[in-house]
Design an enzyme around this catalytic site. Structure first.
Site, PDB file in Angstrom:
ATOM      1  CB  SER A  15      17.937 -10.891 -12.306  1.00  0.00           C
ATOM      2  OG  SER A  15      16.675 -10.768 -12.899  1.00  0.00           O
ATOM      3  CG  ASN A  16      15.931 -11.362 -17.581  1.00  0.00           C
ATOM      4  OD1 ASN A  16      15.710 -12.516 -17.916  1.00  0.00           O
ATOM      5  ND2 ASN A  16      15.036 -10.609 -16.950  1.00  0.00           N
ATOM      6  NE  ARG A  67      11.302   7.612 -27.999  1.00  0.00           N
ATOM      7  CZ  ARG A  67      11.305   7.318 -26.701  1.00  0.00           C
ATOM      8  NH1 ARG A  67      11.067   8.251 -25.818  1.00  0.00           N
ATOM      9  NH2 ARG A  67      11.514   6.094 -26.289  1.00  0.00           N
ATOM     10  CG  MET A  92      12.467   0.346 -17.395  1.00  0.00           C
ATOM     11  SD  MET A  92      11.405  -1.029 -17.843  1.00  0.00           S
ATOM     12  CE  MET A  92      10.394  -1.123 -16.383  1.00  0.00           C
ATOM     13  NE  ARG A  93      15.598   5.989 -24.397  1.00  0.00           N
ATOM     14  CZ  ARG A  93      15.374   7.299 -24.438  1.00  0.00           C
ATOM     15  NH1 ARG A  93      15.265   7.991 -23.335  1.00  0.00           N
ATOM     16  NH2 ARG A  93      15.253   7.922 -25.592  1.00  0.00           N
ATOM     17  CG  ASN A 109      11.857  -6.439 -24.607  1.00  0.00           C
ATOM     18  OD1 ASN A 109      12.654  -6.141 -23.713  1.00  0.00           O
ATOM     19  ND2 ASN A 109      10.550  -6.257 -24.465  1.00  0.00           N
ATOM     20  CG  HIS A 111       6.409  -7.975 -21.685  1.00  0.00           C
ATOM     21  ND1 HIS A 111       6.568  -6.692 -21.186  1.00  0.00           N
ATOM     22  CD2 HIS A 111       5.147  -8.348 -21.392  1.00  0.00           C
ATOM     23  CE1 HIS A 111       5.435  -6.303 -20.636  1.00  0.00           C
ATOM     24  NE2 HIS A 111       4.555  -7.296 -20.746  1.00  0.00           N
TER      25      HIS A 111
HETATM   26  C1  GRF Z   1      12.043  -8.404 -16.150  1.00  0.00           C
HETATM   27  O1  GRF Z   1      10.862  -8.827 -15.538  1.00  0.00           O
HETATM   28  C2  GRF Z   1      11.846  -8.230 -17.640  1.00  0.00           C
HETATM   29  O2  GRF Z   1      10.948  -9.148 -18.182  1.00  0.00           O
HETATM   30  C3  GRF Z   1      11.274  -6.843 -17.730  1.00  0.00           C
HETATM   31  O3  GRF Z   1      11.965  -6.104 -16.742  1.00  0.00           O
HETATM   32  C4  GRF Z   1      12.409  -6.988 -15.726  1.00  0.00           C
HETATM   33  C5  GRF Z   1      13.897  -6.801 -15.628  1.00  0.00           C
HETATM   34  O4  GRF Z   1      14.459  -7.524 -14.571  1.00  0.00           O
HETATM   35  N1  GRF Z   1      11.399  -6.325 -19.065  1.00  0.00           N
HETATM   36  P1  GRF Z   1      16.025  -7.638 -14.431  1.00  0.00           P
HETATM   37  O5  GRF Z   1      16.568  -6.208 -14.471  1.00  0.00           O
HETATM   38  O6  GRF Z   1      16.548  -8.440 -15.568  1.00  0.00           O
HETATM   39  O7  GRF Z   1      16.247  -8.270 -13.100  1.00  0.00           O
END
Ligand code: GRF
Length: 228
Positions: A15-16, A67, A92-93, A109, A111
């Site tokens: 969604s971001n 890595r 998620m890495r 990033n 968060h």
């Molecule tokens: C968001 O809450 C972001 O802050 C975190 O992971 C989530 C990702 O959401 N790092 P999306 O995949 O952008 O919907």
């Protein structure tokens, strides 16, 4: 002003990513998303990219022995698409210096907590369980430590006694979609300077940016500008 050639890293729903694509399409964000890269083949973020006509790539962990090898391969793919700036959006890495050296001070990033509180993968749930009264989100430059680099912008939202990961998370997410494109636009406008842990956001020219504005019940600092 420079246009960003963006690479967006996703692992999930994206969604971001969508908010970045939408703000680029509306013209508020001076960026071209050149590549969406995922470590998960079924990440819905990849589908969002395809729908927007953006090239995608998937690099699974198992395909690289270390890595560093993984990061080298990511850099290769991103450079192949002329990417100069990387937005981690639910990726998620953690990345190694191999990656950070290739995109020096150009990896961001988002968060879902007010860092340095509640780093890690359960930011929203940890904050709700702790009983905080305010939580929010943070956009920061990435360094080799988790959720640690210099902070560009934060938005604070109320946290309620009966909140859980989902309710608090969706309140936070609404603000994520506004602050992340804003932070990227400041980078595009070359208005961000890193001074140790401080990130200085230069005033807009000629219009001044309001400091610490309140939008839809959230406190955002530095304030959001027009279009965000
Ligand atoms: C968001 O809450 C972001 O802050 C975190 O992971 C989530 C990702 O959401 N790092 P999306 O995949 O952008 O919907």
């Amino acid at each position: 002003m420079a246009r960003l050639n963006l690479g967006v890293l996703v692992s999930g729903g994206g969604s971001n990513l969508q908010s970045i694509l939408d703000k680029s399409a509306s013209g508020a964000l001076d960026a071209d998303v050149r590549l969406v890269l995922s470590n998960k083949p079924n990440a819905y973020g990849l589908e969002r990219a395809r729908l927007a006509g953006v090239p995608t790539a998937c690099l699974e962990h198992a395909s690289c022995p270390s890595r560093e090898e993984y990061d080298r391969e990511m850099v290769r793919l991103l450079e192949e698409h002329a990417v100069d700036t990387v937005a981690m959006a639910g990726f998620m890495r953690m990345v190694t210096p191999v990656f950070l050296d290739a995109f020096h001070s150009r990896v961001l990033n988002i968060h879902p907590s007010l860092l340095p509180s509640f780093p890690g993968v359960r930011g929203q749930g940890d904050a709700a369980a702790y009983g905080v009264r305010l939580s929010g989100c943070t956009v920061h430059f990435v360094d080799e430590h988790m959720d640690n680099g210099p902070i560009i912008i934060q938005a604070a939202v109320p946290a309620m006694a009966d909140d859980d990961t989902k309710t608090l998370g969706s309140r936070i997410l609404e603000m994520e979609h506004r602050v992340y494109p804003q932070a990227l636009q400041w980078l595009a406008e070359e208005r961000l300077t890193i001074q140790g842990r401080q990130v200085v956001v230069q005033e807009a020219r000629p219009a001044a940016s309001p400091a610490g504005t309140t939008v839809t019940g959230a406190l955002v600092n530095p304030g959001l500008e027009n279009g965000f």
